[in-house]
Design a protein around this motif. Structure first.
Motif, PDB file in Angstrom:
ATOM      1  N   ASP A 109      -1.010  19.894  37.427  1.00  0.00           N
ATOM      2  CA  ASP A 109      -0.715  19.384  38.775  1.00  0.00           C
ATOM      3  C   ASP A 109       0.600  18.623  38.798  1.00  0.00           C
ATOM      4  O   ASP A 109       1.419  18.783  39.702  1.00  0.00           O
ATOM      5  N   LEU A 110       0.783  17.773  37.796  1.00  0.00           N
ATOM      6  CA  LEU A 110       1.995  16.950  37.763  1.00  0.00           C
ATOM      7  C   LEU A 110       3.232  17.829  37.618  1.00  0.00           C
ATOM      8  O   LEU A 110       4.269  17.577  38.222  1.00  0.00           O
ATOM      9  N   ARG A 111       3.095  18.859  36.815  1.00  0.00           N
ATOM     10  CA  ARG A 111       4.221  19.765  36.640  1.00  0.00           C
ATOM     11  C   ARG A 111       4.598  20.388  37.986  1.00  0.00           C
ATOM     12  O   ARG A 111       5.760  20.427  38.364  1.00  0.00           O
ATOM     13  N   ASP A 112       3.572  20.827  38.706  1.00  0.00           N
ATOM     14  CA  ASP A 112       3.858  21.481  39.983  1.00  0.00           C
ATOM     15  C   ASP A 112       4.392  20.481  41.006  1.00  0.00           C
ATOM     16  O   ASP A 112       5.298  20.794  41.774  1.00  0.00           O
ATOM     17  N   ASP A 113       3.819  19.277  41.013  1.00  0.00           N
ATOM     18  CA  ASP A 113       4.218  18.313  42.046  1.00  0.00           C
ATOM     19  C   ASP A 113       5.609  17.734  41.816  1.00  0.00           C
ATOM     20  O   ASP A 113       6.336  17.455  42.761  1.00  0.00           O
ATOM     21  N   PHE A 114       5.962  17.490  40.589  1.00  0.00           N
ATOM     22  CA  PHE A 114       7.228  16.802  40.315  1.00  0.00           C
ATOM     23  C   PHE A 114       8.284  17.716  39.706  1.00  0.00           C
ATOM     24  O   PHE A 114       9.339  17.250  39.296  1.00  0.00           O
ATOM     25  N   GLY A 115       7.977  18.968  39.586  1.00  0.00           N
ATOM     26  CA  GLY A 115       8.941  19.866  38.973  1.00  0.00           C
ATOM     27  C   GLY A 115       9.248  19.503  37.534  1.00  0.00           C
ATOM     28  O   GLY A 115      10.371  19.666  37.066  1.00  0.00           O
ATOM     29  N   LEU A 116       8.232  18.988  36.823  1.00  0.00           N
ATOM     30  CA  LEU A 116       8.438  18.598  35.424  1.00  0.00           C
ATOM     31  C   LEU A 116       8.551  19.823  34.532  1.00  0.00           C
ATOM     32  O   LEU A 116       7.999  20.879  34.852  1.00  0.00           O
ATOM     33  N   SER A 117       9.242  19.649  33.438  1.00  0.00           N
ATOM     34  CA  SER A 117       9.239  20.679  32.409  1.00  0.00           C
ATOM     35  C   SER A 117       8.552  20.090  31.190  1.00  0.00           C
ATOM     36  O   SER A 117       8.778  18.936  30.857  1.00  0.00           O
ATOM     37  N   TYR A 118       7.707  20.874  30.558  1.00  0.00           N
ATOM     38  CA  TYR A 118       6.994  20.372  29.385  1.00  0.00           C
ATOM     39  C   TYR A 118       7.427  21.095  28.120  1.00  0.00           C
ATOM     40  O   TYR A 118       7.611  22.310  28.131  1.00  0.00           O
TER      41      TYR A 118
END
Lengths: 359, 346, 348
Positions: free
Chosen positions: A214-223
């Motif tokens: 969810d966080l990746r999708d919401d904040f455009g994070l890259s892991y």
């Protein structure tokens, strides 16, 4: 989330993180006052990859393969022996210490063990607020630290009323949420997640995985998702890098690695993953590797996997196989005898028609 | 291989189950009150059979194993009710001295962390040889031969040369093999493996599980596998007991449990593990947290997390174990309905 | 996938987000007294967890600040309360001796001592008897508490401060700094306290209690340093230190915020036990005539002068020696209690 309007950079197609020929040697030393180097452990040797924006690159491998070291090199916990790390196209090695500290805000880490990664003598408020103590400029204007901590807790699914409690008052899954909130505080572009769900119970693991996605999708994070668990990796990764004893074995997109693996080691790893399906488990092809992981202090010559590989020929101990493209675009494999082989059934119930056992 | 004649403590010609645990209850007395760690767990194990006890942390699976092994600290632990019979011989209430004779020779146990289970200052060979000297009364040199022999059986390469090496000189997988060697040296009839491969890498995991399965086939020993990993179990166990908050939730054959589970908890567990063979948008997680054993919710302990929970689930008594098909029981008021849905794969 | 457990984002986050205690409390319906009750409940639950060998989802709610932690554990120890009573009493005597005895009676100069009362046995007038100068042993004992305690307190505070500072620096920075500091520690460790003290005190004279304090600190800091060095190395390797480093925290921040609070516990134990030991050491030096000099006096000097008349008048020795022993014992027991309270193994 009002706090976290993502930076307006997402249109750029350049990778957010680019790693070129990264290497880390640890000296083996003897003596106390006068240290003498008696050897080196090559923990990471020539790893290169690109991480596109808002995507997840998983680094997989067994213990001692150097996957966690890569994570630490990326967040600056260790200094690379060789190689470059580019964040948004900027080579970290060219930055002044001050600029580097500022740039480091873009890369944060979530550690594996939720029991040891939080200071037992700090309250949750102090733990999640610490990033703002270190980088005061990261605090949005007009916001107090307390308010930010509350919003972060809320975002990761923790009740902000419990900010004054100590880590041990929370369960493993909740602690891992605290660790994630701390990593989120500086609004990083990249999060290095070092086995973030390995220490959690099965039913909690899925909750935390969902939160990360969810966080990746919401904040455009890259892991950069470091893990030994291929089933977990399959759910979250866009690209997968398989490491063996510090070197790249195979890299490719999630479907390329899971459905069209070409490196014998990748195939062995995939076949060893226990599948919670008795019928499938009995029918599927299994490769049991002989022996143990060799010591990184004395790695085998040339291809480091040749001592455990059933395909190994003489050349494998003489000539190091370089990563090469065998099948699709962006799918590289470092093996002289790489060959596609399907290791997992297409659906859980389908079983696998492949031959039972490796000769 | 020289080997002293072993006296058999079990009844000769016993034809019943190797181990039968009936209505086992284990509780811990604490300052806070009673922790009921195990609540009415029953299962049977035949010689040459493998069963698995599956559960998350706090489910009581390890306590059950420790009760069978007789290594609970009593007090604070006690077994207020229940029976554990090995070849018909009651083990609950056995004196420590009698138990000690059974442990090691008839029941053996291997643990998750082999490094801390081995003495760091004694060579592994000595530690294995000691088992032979202690229990079989072998001479020093005979014990060494026997130890090297068993080290070879668990496939430790160059066993004779490595006899004098210390635990830290071995890798995790090799240490687990050494533990197994120690434990099978006495040819136990029952082996309990508590998370034997959890600390190991996947490729090594497979080796160790294969070794265990092979040793079991050769010796006709009964194997109890304690684990949280549904994947490891699928391959080797014939029957499974799923535990939650100290209770048996479901019991049945491997195929029944995985193909047609009859308990929402089992279904939740099976669904929440990420699958290697498929990708999903979101993992179907079980909501909430496992209960604290001091304050287990009334009724079905799983009801606060269960999507099917009705009023009947929230009050005592807790649902009895209902038989849904031959040898397959589930503790759920809706066991039959859940079972009839056909479980996961439809 | 069946309809079971399909992704439900809000619920799962909310449920998992509340610490278990509160869920439980809500069920039990004890909204009143929630906080104190929660704390007490959790605290008791902790033991249960240790007992049930499988880990429960949430551990107890003891405070985790250093002092809060210690205080919680201590409250439940009878030994702590017994030694506290003795220590509080002795401290009261040391701070307000006038409340317990009259100053004049301790001083031959002010006429408080009277040769007419030479070696009187304990009586209703002289509770502890009198000494060979005719001074009241009770008053002397009361007024002797302050220097004895002052030496112990000051010496152990300085010892731990110096030792911890050096230990933390050695442990935290490692490398050659550690190598050099550790060798210095080794050298000092080799010096015997008593012999070293005798040499120093014979060679140099100091005013009042400072000679003894100097010796005790110079020769005593090493044990605290060693201890703190090893706990620092341990704390430094913890994941939460790595996490702080990954955030970009400076060395000094990591040292003060994360390492020191987690490494200092054992040296507090050393300080408390040291208190008792140093009070005893002061008595020893004074007994040897190297500690306090006239007109200062302490329990140690009293014992020293009592030796001449011990067989005639055992009370001159027994009362100060009794107070001394009781005080030392109280501090050492207190140190034991504190050490158990701070035992990291109990803080899982």
């Amino acid at each position: 989330m009002a706090v976290f309007e993502s930076d307006p950079v997402l249109s750029e197609s350049d990778p957010v993180l680019k790693v070129v020929d990264l290497a880390k040697d640890y000296p083996i030393t003897r003596g106390i006052l006068f240290r003498k180097q008696i050897g080196t452990v090559s923990a990471v040797d020539g790893i290169s990859f690109e991480l596109p924006r808002a995507q997840t690159l998983a680094i997989v491998g067994e213990s001692g393969c150097g996957k966690s070291t890569v994570g630490r090199l990326l967040v600056g916990l260790e200094r690379p022996t060789r190689g470059s790390v580019f964040v948004d196209g900027v080579d970290l090695a060219t930055l002044s210490p001050k600029a580097l500290l500022a740039k480091r805000r873009d890369i944060q880490i979530v550690l594996q063990d939720p029991y040891t990664s939080l200071d037992p003598r700090s309250t949750v408020r102090k733990i999640i607020g610490e990033p703002f103590d270190i980088h005061p400029s990261a605090l949005p204007k007009g916001k107090t630290k307390k308010a930010m901590v509350g919003e972060l807790m809320d975002r990761v699914g923790l009740n902000p009323e419990f900010a004054n409690r100590y880590p041990h008052q929370f369960s493993g899954g909740q602690r891992q949420r605290i660790g994630i909130a701390r990593a989120l505080a500086l609004r990083p572009k990249i999060i290095i997640a070092d086995e973030p769900v390995s220490a959690l119970d099965v039913s909690i693991q899925a909750q935390v995985m969902n939160l990360l996605m969810d966080l990746r999708d919401d904040f455009g994070l890259s892991y950069v998702f470091v893990s030994h668990d291929l089933s977990v990796v399959r759910q979250i990764a866009d690209r997968v890098l398989v490491m063996y004893l510090g070197r790249l074995a195979e890299i490719g997109s999630e479907p390329q690695i899971f459905e069209h693996s070409t490196h014998p080691y990748t195939q062995a790893l995939l076949s060893a993953v226990p599948v919670p399906d008795p019928q499938h488990q009995r029918e599927r092809e299994s490769i049991t590797l002989g022996g143990d992981l060799p010591s990184p202090a004395a790695p085998p010559s040339a291809c480091r996997f040749h001592t455990r590989c059933w395909k190994a020929q003489e050349i494998c101990s003489i000539e190091t196989p370089l990563p090469r493209q065998l099948l699709g675009e962006g799918h590289l494999v470092a093996c002289h005898f790489a060959e596609e082989r399907s290791m997992i059934g297409t659906a859980a119930g389908g079983g696998d028609q492949a031959q039972r056992r490796e000769p | 291989m020289s080997r002293a004649v072993r006296k058999t403590a079990g009844a000769e010609g016993w034809t019943g189950p190797l181990l039968s645990v009936e209505d086992l209850n284990v509780q811990f007395k604490t300052r806070d009150g009673l922790v009921r760690a195990v609540n009415g767990v029953s299962f049977e194990l035949n010689a040459g059979e493998t069963i698995a006890i599956l559960g998350e942390s706090g489910s009581g699976k390890s306590v059950t194993a420790q009760a069978v092994m007789g290594i609970l600290d009593m007090p604070p632990a006690s077994i207020p009710k229940g029976s554990i019979r090995l070849k018909g011989r009651e083990l609950v209430g056995l004196s420590e001295k009698d138990y000690r004779e059974i442990r090691g020779t008839q029941i053996a146990m291997i643990f998750q962390d082999a490094l801390s289970s081995l003495n760091p200052v004694i060579s592994v060979g000595e530690q294995i040889a000691e088992m032979y000297r202690l229990h079989d009364g072998l001479s020093r040199s005979d014990a060494k031969t026997a130890a090297i022999d068993v080290m070879q059986r668990v496939r430790i390469p160059a066993a004779a040369q490595r006899f004098g090496d210390y635990p830290h000189q071995f890798s995790g997988g090799m240490r687990q093999r050494i533990m197994i060697a120690m434990m099978i040296s006495q040819r136990p009839q029952l082996l309990i493996a508590d998370e034997p491969t959890t600390a190991l890498d996947v490729t090594v995991q497979a080796q160790v599980m294969e070794l265990l399965a092979e040793l079991q086939r050769d010796s006709d020993m009964g194997l109890i596998l304690i684990t949280h990993d549904l994947g490891v179990v699928a391959d080797v166990a014939q029957r499974i007991t799923v535990m939650y908050a100290g209770r048996t939730m479901e019991q049945g054959t491997v195929d029944e449990i995985y193909d047609q589970p009859a308990n929402p908890y089992t279904i939740g567990l099976l669904e929440s593990i990420p699958k290697l063979a498929e990708t999903v948008e979101r993992l179907p997680a079980i909501r909430g947290l496992p209960p604290n054993l001091l304050q287990v919710p009334p009724g079905c302990p799983f009801h606060p997390r269960c999507p099917l929970a009705q009023d009947v689930c929230r009050r005592d008594p807790r649902p009895p174990l209902e038989t849904v098909s031959e040898g397959h029981v589930s503790s759920c008021w809706f066991a039959k309905e859940v079972h009839a849905r056909g479980g996961l794969r439809v | 996938m069946s309809e079971f457990f399909s992704g439900r984002r809000e619920t799962e986050a909310l449920t998992d987000g509340e610490p278990v205690t509160d869920q439980l409390l809500d069920q039990v319906g004890e909204d009143a007294e929630r906080d104190s009750q929660a704390l007490a409940d959790q605290v008791r639950r902790q033991e249960a967890e240790a007992a049930a060998s499988e880990q429960l989802p949430v551990s107890g709610a003891r405070p985790r600040s250093l002092l809060g932690d210690a205080w919680y554990e201590l409250r439940h120890r009878p030994i702590f309360w017994v030694s506290s009573v003795v220590i509080v009493a002795v401290l009261a005597i040391a701070i307000f001796p006038n409340a317990f005895a009259d100053v004049d009676e301790t001083s031959s100069l002010t006429g408080g001592c009277n040769f007419d009362n030479y070696l009187q046995p304990p009586s209703s007038q002289f509770w502890f008897g009198t000494d060979q100068l005719g001074c009241d042993v009770y008053s002397l004992t009361i007024f002797g508490a302050r220097p004895s305690l002052a030496v112990g307190l000051i010496a152990s505070l300085l010892t731990v401060a110096l030792g911890s500072a050096i230990g933390v620096i050695a442990g935290f920075y490692g490398g050659w700094i550690d190598a050099v500091l550790s060798r210095i520690v080794d050298i000092f460790f080799g010096l015997p306290l008593l012999l070293g003290g005798i040499v120093v005190l014979t060679a140099i004279s100091f005013p009042s209690i400072w000679g003894v304090v100097f010796v005790l600190v110079v020769l005593g800091w090493v044990s605290a340093a060693r201890l703190v060095r090893s706990t620092t190395i341990e704390a430094k390797g913890q994941d939460y230190v790595m996490a702080a480093r990954a955030l970009g925290a400076s060395n000094s921040r990591i040292m003060w915020r994360h390492v020191l609070p987690n490494a200092i516990g054992p040296s507090i134990v050393v300080a408390v036990i040291g208190l008792g030991v140093y009070i005893g050491a002061e008595a020893t030096f004074s007994y040897l005539g190297l500690g306090l000099q006239d007109p200062d006096f302490s329990w140690g000097t009293m014992i020293s002068s009592a030796q001449e008349v011990f067989f005639q008048a055992p009370w001159t020795l027994l009362f100060p020696a009794g107070f001394l022993t009781l005080t030392i014992l109280a501090f050492i027991l207190m140190g034991d209690a504190v050490s158990e309270a701070l035992d990291p193994k109990r803080q899982k």
